[in-house]
Design a protein around this motif. Structure first.
Motif, mmCIF file in Angstrom:
data_model
loop_
_atom_site.group_PDB
_atom_site.id
_atom_site.type_symbol
_atom_site.label_atom_id
_atom_site.label_comp_id
_atom_site.label_asym_id
_atom_site.label_seq_id
_atom_site.Cartn_x
_atom_site.Cartn_y
_atom_site.Cartn_z
ATOM 1 N N ALA A 1 -27.165 -9.001 23.083
ATOM 2 C CA ALA A 1 -26.217 -8.519 22.079
ATOM 3 C C ALA A 1 -26.699 -7.223 21.437
ATOM 4 O O ALA A 1 -25.914 -6.286 21.212
ATOM 5 C CB ALA A 1 -26.007 -9.598 21.014
ATOM 6 N N LEU A 2 -27.991 -7.134 21.152
ATOM 7 C CA LEU A 2 -28.532 -5.888 20.592
ATOM 8 C C LEU A 2 -28.413 -4.738 21.571
ATOM 9 O O LEU A 2 -28.088 -3.599 21.180
ATOM 10 C CB LEU A 2 -29.996 -6.106 20.190
ATOM 11 N N ALA B 1 -26.113 -4.363 23.954
ATOM 12 C CA ALA B 1 -24.707 -3.959 24.015
ATOM 13 C C ALA B 1 -24.313 -3.158 22.782
ATOM 14 O O ALA B 1 -23.542 -2.181 22.865
ATOM 15 C CB ALA B 1 -23.833 -5.211 24.149
ATOM 16 N N LEU B 2 -24.830 -3.536 21.625
ATOM 17 C CA LEU B 2 -24.528 -2.796 20.400
ATOM 18 C C LEU B 2 -25.093 -1.384 20.462
ATOM 19 O O LEU B 2 -24.447 -0.419 20.019
ATOM 20 C CB LEU B 2 -25.089 -3.559 19.200
ATOM 21 N N LEU B 3 -26.277 -1.236 21.006
ATOM 22 C CA LEU B 3 -26.859 0.106 21.147
ATOM 23 C C LEU B 3 -26.042 0.968 22.101
ATOM 24 O O LEU B 3 -25.825 2.165 21.858
ATOM 25 C CB LEU B 3 -28.307 -0.008 21.635
ATOM 26 N N PHE C 1 -22.816 0.738 22.739
ATOM 27 C CA PHE C 1 -21.570 1.087 22.058
ATOM 28 C C PHE C 1 -21.803 2.196 21.036
ATOM 29 O O PHE C 1 -21.007 3.140 20.916
ATOM 30 C CB PHE C 1 -20.996 -0.153 21.376
ATOM 31 N N GLY C 2 -22.884 2.133 20.300
ATOM 32 C CA GLY C 2 -23.182 3.182 19.324
ATOM 33 C C GLY C 2 -23.445 4.514 19.979
ATOM 34 O O GLY C 2 -22.999 5.563 19.502
ATOM 35 N N GLN D 1 -22.298 5.562 22.915
ATOM 36 C CA GLN D 1 -21.031 6.071 23.442
ATOM 37 C C GLN D 1 -20.166 6.665 22.337
ATOM 38 O O GLN D 1 -19.527 7.700 22.510
ATOM 39 C CB GLN D 1 -20.280 4.950 24.156
ATOM 40 N N TYR D 2 -20.165 6.020 21.178
ATOM 41 C CA TYR D 2 -19.357 6.538 20.063
ATOM 42 C C TYR D 2 -19.892 7.878 19.590
ATOM 43 O O TYR D 2 -19.124 8.811 19.292
ATOM 44 C CB TYR D 2 -19.373 5.512 18.931
#
Length: 270
Positions: free
Chosen positions: A207-208, A210-212, A214-215, A217-218
């Motif tokens: 989960a960590l 995937a969160l990294l 996503f951040g 890419q944003y």
């Protein structure tokens, strides 16, 4: 007064004291000069002094097993009776056989780990199971006993004395106890194939990650996407369903004529 020996009167008791002192001094010299007597005869130490008889202390009260009863044990799920898993339930079957002519009452079974070098030193006490079961003559009764070795005792080369005791009594109230198992054992760690803690740790790491992603890419889209000019929106009219009532008829006629002229001018070019 000349020629006459006059004796002064003596104080009473003075002469006797002088004689006693002379005799005492002579006896002391004789004792000093005397040799010890050694004729081989045994020495007489005198008669023994009679003392009042001392009451013997009562022996410690020890509970023993009855000769008319027999106990035995079994570990159904443990082939190796010298190693037990830490933190897991261990089941033992304790059998009691009444070989006498009267009833016995099985009160409870208790157990624990003791220090091998000192039986009185208790390392871990297990739960005592109470039964209160009456066993008739010629009957054999089996009792289930469970205990959980501590996980803190697992690992290493340490050994412990595992003691399980069955306490029972006769019809006359006489107490008995017997230990079907009293052996040196060890506690080992359990190697499980699936560990829930490790599973949840992997889920958290995923989960960590995937969160990294996503951040990242944003941030990239916001940094490079802002430099490009935004496209102007293209307005498109609606097709079909147009209401021409509000348009003057002159404008509609003029538009049709212009479109006819344009079409006739394009025909020769073709």
């Amino acid at each position: 007064s000349s020629g006459i020996n006059a004796e002064w009167p003596l104080r009473p008791g003075t002469r006797c004291q002088e004689e006693d002192e002379i005799m005492d001094s002579d006896e002391e010299e004789e004792l000093r000069e005397a040799e010890p007597l050694d004729d081989g005869s045994p020495l007489d130490d005198g008669e023994p002094i009679e003392h009042e008889p001392v009451q013997e202390e009562a022996e410690d009260f020890v509970i023993k097993p009855s000769p008319d009863a027999k106990v035995f044990y079994a570990f159904p799920k443990h082939a190796d009776e010298t190693m037990f898993p830490g933190g897991k339930v261990v089941k033992a079957l304790i059998g009691f056989q009444n070989n006498g002519d009267s009833n016995f009452i099985v009160d409870n079974i208790e157990g624990g780990f003791r220090y091998p070098m000192d039986y009185n030193y208790v390392i871990q006490n297990f739960t005592s199971f109470r039964y209160g079961r009456e066993v008739a003559p010629g009957v054999t009764q089996t009792f289930l006993y469970m205990f959980v070795p501590s996980e803190q005792l697992a690992g290493g080369s340490r050994t412990f004395s595992l003691v399980m005791s069955l306490n029972y009594r006769g019809e006359d109230g006489t107490l008995y106890t017997d230990s079907p198992f009293n052996e040196t054992v060890s506690v080992h760690e359990v190697d499980e194939g699936f560990d829930t803690e490790i599973f949840f740790m992997y889920v958290l790491l995923a989960a960590l990650f995937a969160l990294l992603l996503f951040g990242a890419q944003y941030l990239l889209s916001s940094a490079f996407g802002g430099r490009k000019g935004g496209r102007k929106p293209i307005e498109t009219g609606t097709s079909g369903g147009i209401d021409y009532d509000y348009i003057p008829k002159d404008h509609l006629t003029t538009k049709k004529e212009k479109s006819t002229d344009c079409d006739s001018a394009l025909i020769p070019l073709l």
